[in-house]
Scaffold this motif. Structure first.
Motif, PDB file in Angstrom:
ATOM      1  N   LEU A 161       0.833  -1.205   0.000  1.00  0.00           N
ATOM      2  CA  LEU A 161       0.000   0.000   0.000  1.00  0.00           C
ATOM      3  C   LEU A 161       0.864   1.251   0.000  1.00  0.00           C
ATOM      4  O   LEU A 161       0.486   2.287  -0.538  1.00  0.00           O
ATOM      5  N   ALA A 162       2.062   1.143   0.630  1.00  0.00           N
ATOM      6  CA  ALA A 162       2.956   2.300   0.686  1.00  0.00           C
ATOM      7  C   ALA A 162       3.796   2.408  -0.582  1.00  0.00           C
ATOM      8  O   ALA A 162       4.600   3.326  -0.710  1.00  0.00           O
ATOM      9  N   GLY A 163       3.648   1.450  -1.495  1.00  0.00           N
ATOM     10  CA  GLY A 163       4.442   1.469  -2.721  1.00  0.00           C
ATOM     11  C   GLY A 163       5.902   1.124  -2.484  1.00  0.00           C
ATOM     12  O   GLY A 163       6.771   1.453  -3.285  1.00  0.00           O
ATOM     13  N   LYS A 164       6.190   0.456  -1.360  1.00  0.00           N
ATOM     14  CA  LYS A 164       7.585   0.142  -1.021  1.00  0.00           C
ATOM     15  C   LYS A 164       7.955  -1.282  -1.401  1.00  0.00           C
ATOM     16  O   LYS A 164       9.032  -1.754  -1.030  1.00  0.00           O
ATOM     17  N   SER A 165       7.048  -1.980  -2.058  1.00  0.00           N
ATOM     18  CA  SER A 165       7.318  -3.386  -2.353  1.00  0.00           C
ATOM     19  C   SER A 165       6.526  -3.776  -3.594  1.00  0.00           C
ATOM     20  O   SER A 165       5.606  -3.064  -4.002  1.00  0.00           O
ATOM     21  N   THR A 166       6.896  -4.885  -4.211  1.00  0.00           N
ATOM     22  CA  THR A 166       6.136  -5.385  -5.355  1.00  0.00           C
ATOM     23  C   THR A 166       5.399  -6.658  -4.933  1.00  0.00           C
ATOM     24  O   THR A 166       5.712  -7.256  -3.906  1.00  0.00           O
ATOM     25  N   VAL A 167       4.433  -7.052  -5.767  1.00  0.00           N
ATOM     26  CA  VAL A 167       3.670  -8.262  -5.470  1.00  0.00           C
ATOM     27  C   VAL A 167       4.619  -9.464  -5.388  1.00  0.00           C
ATOM     28  O   VAL A 167       4.493 -10.316  -4.502  1.00  0.00           O
ATOM     29  N   ASP A 168       5.610  -9.520  -6.289  1.00  0.00           N
ATOM     30  CA  ASP A 168       6.586 -10.619  -6.265  1.00  0.00           C
ATOM     31  C   ASP A 168       7.302 -10.699  -4.921  1.00  0.00           C
ATOM     32  O   ASP A 168       7.410 -11.766  -4.324  1.00  0.00           O
ATOM     33  N   GLU A 169       7.817  -9.556  -4.480  1.00  0.00           N
ATOM     34  CA  GLU A 169       8.542  -9.536  -3.196  1.00  0.00           C
ATOM     35  C   GLU A 169       7.639  -9.942  -2.042  1.00  0.00           C
ATOM     36  O   GLU A 169       8.034 -10.674  -1.141  1.00  0.00           O
ATOM     37  N   ALA A 170       6.399  -9.438  -2.082  1.00  0.00           N
ATOM     38  CA  ALA A 170       5.454  -9.727  -1.006  1.00  0.00           C
ATOM     39  C   ALA A 170       5.172 -11.227  -0.909  1.00  0.00           C
ATOM     40  O   ALA A 170       5.238 -11.818   0.175  1.00  0.00           O
ATOM     41  N   LEU A 171       4.899 -11.840  -2.057  1.00  0.00           N
ATOM     42  CA  LEU A 171       4.579 -13.276  -2.047  1.00  0.00           C
ATOM     43  C   LEU A 171       5.804 -14.099  -1.645  1.00  0.00           C
ATOM     44  O   LEU A 171       5.681 -15.118  -0.964  1.00  0.00           O
ATOM     45  N   LYS A 172       6.988 -13.638  -2.047  1.00  0.00           N
ATOM     46  CA  LYS A 172       8.223 -14.354  -1.687  1.00  0.00           C
ATOM     47  C   LYS A 172       8.393 -14.344  -0.157  1.00  0.00           C
ATOM     48  O   LYS A 172       8.684 -15.376   0.450  1.00  0.00           O
ATOM     49  N   LYS A 173       8.147 -13.196   0.450  1.00  0.00           N
ATOM     50  CA  LYS A 173       8.277 -13.112   1.912  1.00  0.00           C
ATOM     51  C   LYS A 173       7.286 -14.035   2.607  1.00  0.00           C
ATOM     52  O   LYS A 173       7.600 -14.667   3.612  1.00  0.00           O
ATOM     53  N   MET A 174       6.060 -14.097   2.051  1.00  0.00           N
ATOM     54  CA  MET A 174       5.059 -14.976   2.675  1.00  0.00           C
ATOM     55  C   MET A 174       5.451 -16.445   2.520  1.00  0.00           C
ATOM     56  O   MET A 174       5.272 -17.245   3.437  1.00  0.00           O
ATOM     57  N   ASP A 175       5.998 -16.792   1.354  1.00  0.00           N
ATOM     58  CA  ASP A 175       6.440 -18.178   1.158  1.00  0.00           C
ATOM     59  C   ASP A 175       7.579 -18.522   2.107  1.00  0.00           C
ATOM     60  O   ASP A 175       7.641 -19.629   2.651  1.00  0.00           O
ATOM     61  N   GLU A 176       8.483 -17.558   2.324  1.00  0.00           N
ATOM     62  CA  GLU A 176       9.597 -17.802   3.255  1.00  0.00           C
ATOM     63  C   GLU A 176       9.082 -18.029   4.672  1.00  0.00           C
ATOM     64  O   GLU A 176       9.532 -18.924   5.383  1.00  0.00           O
ATOM     65  N   ALA A 177       8.102 -17.196   5.059  1.00  0.00           N
ATOM     66  CA  ALA A 177       7.548 -17.350   6.411  1.00  0.00           C
ATOM     67  C   ALA A 177       6.826 -18.698   6.542  1.00  0.00           C
ATOM     68  O   ALA A 177       6.902 -19.361   7.579  1.00  0.00           O
ATOM     69  N   TYR A 178       6.148 -19.104   5.466  1.00  0.00           N
ATOM     70  CA  TYR A 178       5.417 -20.387   5.480  1.00  0.00           C
ATOM     71  C   TYR A 178       6.379 -21.550   5.684  1.00  0.00           C
ATOM     72  O   TYR A 178       6.071 -22.526   6.369  1.00  0.00           O
ATOM     73  N   ALA A 179       7.575 -21.419   5.090  1.00  0.00           N
ATOM     74  CA  ALA A 179       8.544 -22.523   5.135  1.00  0.00           C
ATOM     75  C   ALA A 179       9.250 -22.627   6.487  1.00  0.00           C
ATOM     76  O   ALA A 179       9.945 -23.592   6.753  1.00  0.00           O
ATOM     77  N   LYS A 180       9.115 -21.626   7.362  1.00  0.00           N
ATOM     78  CA  LYS A 180       9.870 -21.627   8.623  1.00  0.00           C
ATOM     79  C   LYS A 180       9.393 -22.707   9.581  1.00  0.00           C
ATOM     80  O   LYS A 180       8.235 -23.054   9.585  1.00  0.00           O
TER      81      LYS A 180
END
Lengths: 306, 436
Positions: free
Chosen positions: B417-436
């Protein structure tokens, strides 16, 4: 520690004997024993026992935990969130250190002057210090409202999303903390200012020194102990910053205002990784201790040199 | 010593004389605790009642007020002292109490597995009493079982489910010339455009409050992910798919499209849930994508509560493939290790009676877990009922494997929402958190 211009007098022999006898029969530290016991039981013991958890994978509830050696500490180095928050924490600390003490010093010089209202002003400037940091954060959420017609925006005719814009939020937090604690720095500087002998100022005036020169060569060197205390307290406060951030932004937007303290809190209570959180806390404690020691060592040597 | 004991007996006798049957009955109830009965003065005076401690989340206050009064009538010998706190604080204080080994007899438990106070986390630590023997657990709908059960045993009580959709102000819709709620994504965008042209904020968004950030994705993902593949959760758990490879990407893009078209209020990251609520309640904004459990809060803030209703947010351009999120509402469990575990379980058994499920569900505009002739359903959520049979999925976090995915989702949405990230980066972070 500060000015040692007078030669040290040798105490008379009788006095030395008296002190010697008293020291033998009533060592002064005995008085501290009850306090030390309480401190050891309430602070030292739990802290030392707590260190044990930093080497486990305990979730914070239940019995299940196993010893994982240094795995938690290795994980910290590769943890983007911790490293990002370290950057935020250091930036916040430096900003608070400089601005809070700068403002504190100016306030102290101001209310030290012979103003009629100085007693009242001292109270006003010190007042925010006694308010709970969480209260201050809630109060400032109103001041920092994104509405262009209200709060700070309305006052200054701006249109800034103080707490919602990732590039501004950290500075907004710093502003809030400085507002609260500048009065604290002021009081310590004020104590230092009260201790500057009038005679030195008079002597300097006779020698033809102006206001600025008197500040630079008389007041400033004599404020060294106050400065040491202030810098140390604001460094420790900045590195440990939690309440204001947690209440105002909860580390957001995104990770923009995450500090080491909010990260270790989240690891323990939101992510359920108590062991890892304790490891971060231990690193933070050692880091604060190291920075403070270096700072004190450097600043104290400067005091002696005056 | 003798004096003391005599004094106690005489006091007990005095009470027996004065209180008659009531005290005698209470004394019998207390005999389940033989080691304390009669050995101390406190034990003797405690004969009058068993006192249970309940720590809940703020949303539970309204239904608990109603049901505690009912329980008082049904079982006068048990008193329950209650305290409530907002979500994040209750997690901290409860986890501390659980970790220190002094859990309250009854406490809030979150459905499924995706948070630090979730049923699965606490049950795994052996801290929740097994409720499987209670009658109501037999009728938990199959789709909801993962929210209530761990290894086939039921560890949590919940009164029903809530849905996520658009809470809207009917009056504002009428003023903008909109007669019926939209049923496809394109229609939804059209409605937003009309509202915007009518000078209203189409969607109020309070993204400074972390949990609010997730709701638009939660409302869209059933259509963009689960309608296409109902087994997505199992595949994700098996490592065969990920956030980045799924319809989560579409949902994130649709979320951002709403922002790009100017359908949100200005500065959502600086706006709180409370401000969002008041914008819709006062008619400044037309809608808020929210969970039905907060309907009472929206109604409280409105001058005419009847103006507020809800419709499902259509996450697809084909009305027949629109699915909705229907999640089990936050529940409660009994401490496995407390000395009043039996009394605590008895209270939950009481909550499991159909009339009490109805009472609880009514207080928070939820759809009752099981229904009978006297069950009522809030008219605002009636438009969701056609979906609940086979086009509804639990809230996404209830199947996430750890407590880190959800807060990561909050943070990446704020960054987007702040324009500080892209959809790709966002989904990558969520996948990383899921894998923890």
């Amino acid at each position: 520690m500060t000015l040692t211009t007078q030669p040290v007098k040798t105490p008379p022999a009788a006095r030395v004997r008296r002190i010697g006898r008293a020291a033998a029969f009533a060592p002064s530290w005995w008085f501290a024993v009850p306090a030390l016991l309480v401190y050891a039981g309430v602070v030292l013991y739990p802290s030392i026992v707590g260190v044990f958890y930093a080497f486990t994978d305990w979730s914070g509830i239940g019995e299940g935990k196993s010893f994982v050696g240094l795995a938690n500490f290795r994980a910290i180095l590769g943890d983007e969130q911790v490293m990002g928050s370290l950057g935020n924490t250091l930036l916040l600390t430096v900003v608070i250190l400089v601005v809070q003490n700068g403002v504190g010093l100016l306030l102290a010089l101001g209310v030290h002057a012979k103003l009629k209202s100085r007693a009242l002003l001292r109270v006003i400037f010190f007042a925010p210090v006694v308010v709970s940091p969480v209260m201050v954060a809630f109060l400032w959420k109103y001041v920092y409202t994104p509405d262009p017609s209200a709060g700070l925006n309305g006052l200054l005719g701006l249109n800034i999303d103080w707490l919602g814009d990732p590039s501004v939020a950290l500075w907004s937090i710093a502003g809030m903390v400085v507002w609260q604690y500048a009065g604290y720095s002021m009081v310590i500087f004020l104590a230092g200012l009260e201790g500057v002998p009038k005679e030195l100022h008079e002597a300097a005036m006779i020698d033809g020194a102006g206001t600025l020169q008197r500040f630079r060569y008389v007041t400033w060197p004599l404020l060294a102990p106050a400065l040491t205390i202030n810098l140390m307290l604001s460094t420790i406060g900045g590195l440990k910053l939690f309440d204001q951030v947690f209440a105002a932004t909860n580390g957001g937007p995104g990770y923009a205002t995450e500090t080491l303290s909010t990260v270790l809190y989240k690891q323990a209570f939101v992510y359920g990784k108590f062991g890892y959180s304790t490891a971060i806390a231990l690193v933070l404690a050692l880091f604060v201790a190291a920075v403070s020691l270096v700072q004190v060592y450097y600043l104290r040597s400067r005091e002696v040199a005056q | 010593m003798t004096d003391l004991r005599d004094a106690r007996i005489s006091r007990a006798q005095f009470f027996r004389m004065m209180g008659g049957l009531a005290v005698a009955a209470a004394a019998t109830a207390c005999s389940t605790n033989p080691q304390t009965g009669g050995t101390t003065a406190a034990g003797a005076s405690g004969d009058a009642a068993v006192s249970l401690k309940f720590v809940g989340v703020a949303d539970q206050k309204a239904p608990m007020d109603v049901l505690l009064a009912a329980y008082k009538k049904a079982k006068a010998s048990v008193s329950i002292s209650v305290s409530y706190a907002p979500t994040d604080q209750v997690q901290t204080s409860l986890r501390t109490q659980l970790g220190a080994g002094n859990a309250p007899d009854l406490h809030v438990v979150y459905p499924g597995s995706g948070s630090a106070m979730s049923m699965a986390e606490i049950a795994k630590a052996g801290l929740l009493a097994d409720l499987s023997a209670q009658a109501w657990t037999q009728s938990i709908p199959t789709g909801f079982k993962p929210a209530f059960q761990q290894d086939g045993k039921t560890f949590m009580y919940s009164a029903g489910s809530s849905v996520i959709g658009a809470i809207y102000n009917k009056k504002v819709f009428q003023e903008a010339g909109i007669d019926t709620p939209p049923t496809t994504w394109t229609e939804f965008l059209g409605v937003c455009e009309k509202l915007k042209k009518a000078g209203k904020v189409p969607i109020a968004l309070g993204a400074q409050t972390p949990w609010v950030t997730q709701l638009i994705n939660y409302a869209l993902v059933p259509s963009t992910v689960y309608a296409k593949d109902p087994t997505f959760d199992d595949k994700q758990a098996a490592g065969q798919t990920s956030f980045a490879q799924s319809g989560w990407r579409d949902s994130m893009e649709m979320y951002l499209e709403l922002q790009k078209r100017g359908y949100f209020n200005d500065k959502p990251n600086g706006t709180t849930f409370e401000q969002q609520t008041s914008m819709v309640a006062t008619g400044k904004a037309a809608m808020a994508i929210q969970v039905s459990a907060v309907l009472p809060a929206f109604r409280d803030a409105a001058t005419s509560p009847d103006d507020l209703s809800m419709f499902p947010l259509p996450g697809s351009d084909d009305a027949s493939t629109v699915w909705i999120p229907a999640g089990v509402v936050v529940g409660l469990g009994a401490s496995a290790k407390g000395k009043n575990a039996e009394e605590a379980k008895a209270f939950i058994d009481f909550l499991g009676k159909q009339e009490n499920i109805n009472l609880w569900a009514k207080a928070i505009a939820a759809i009752p877990l099981t229904q009978d002739a006297s069950s009522t359903i809030d008219p605002a959520v009636e438009s969701f009922l056609p979906f609940t049979k086979d086009k509804a999925v639990p809230f996404m976090d209830q199947r996430w494997p750890n407590a880190e995915v959800q807060p990561t989702h909050f943070a990446v949405v704020q960054e987007l929402l702040a324009g500080k990230s892209t959809v790709d980066e966002a989904l990558k972070k969520m996948d990383e958190a899921y894998a923890k």
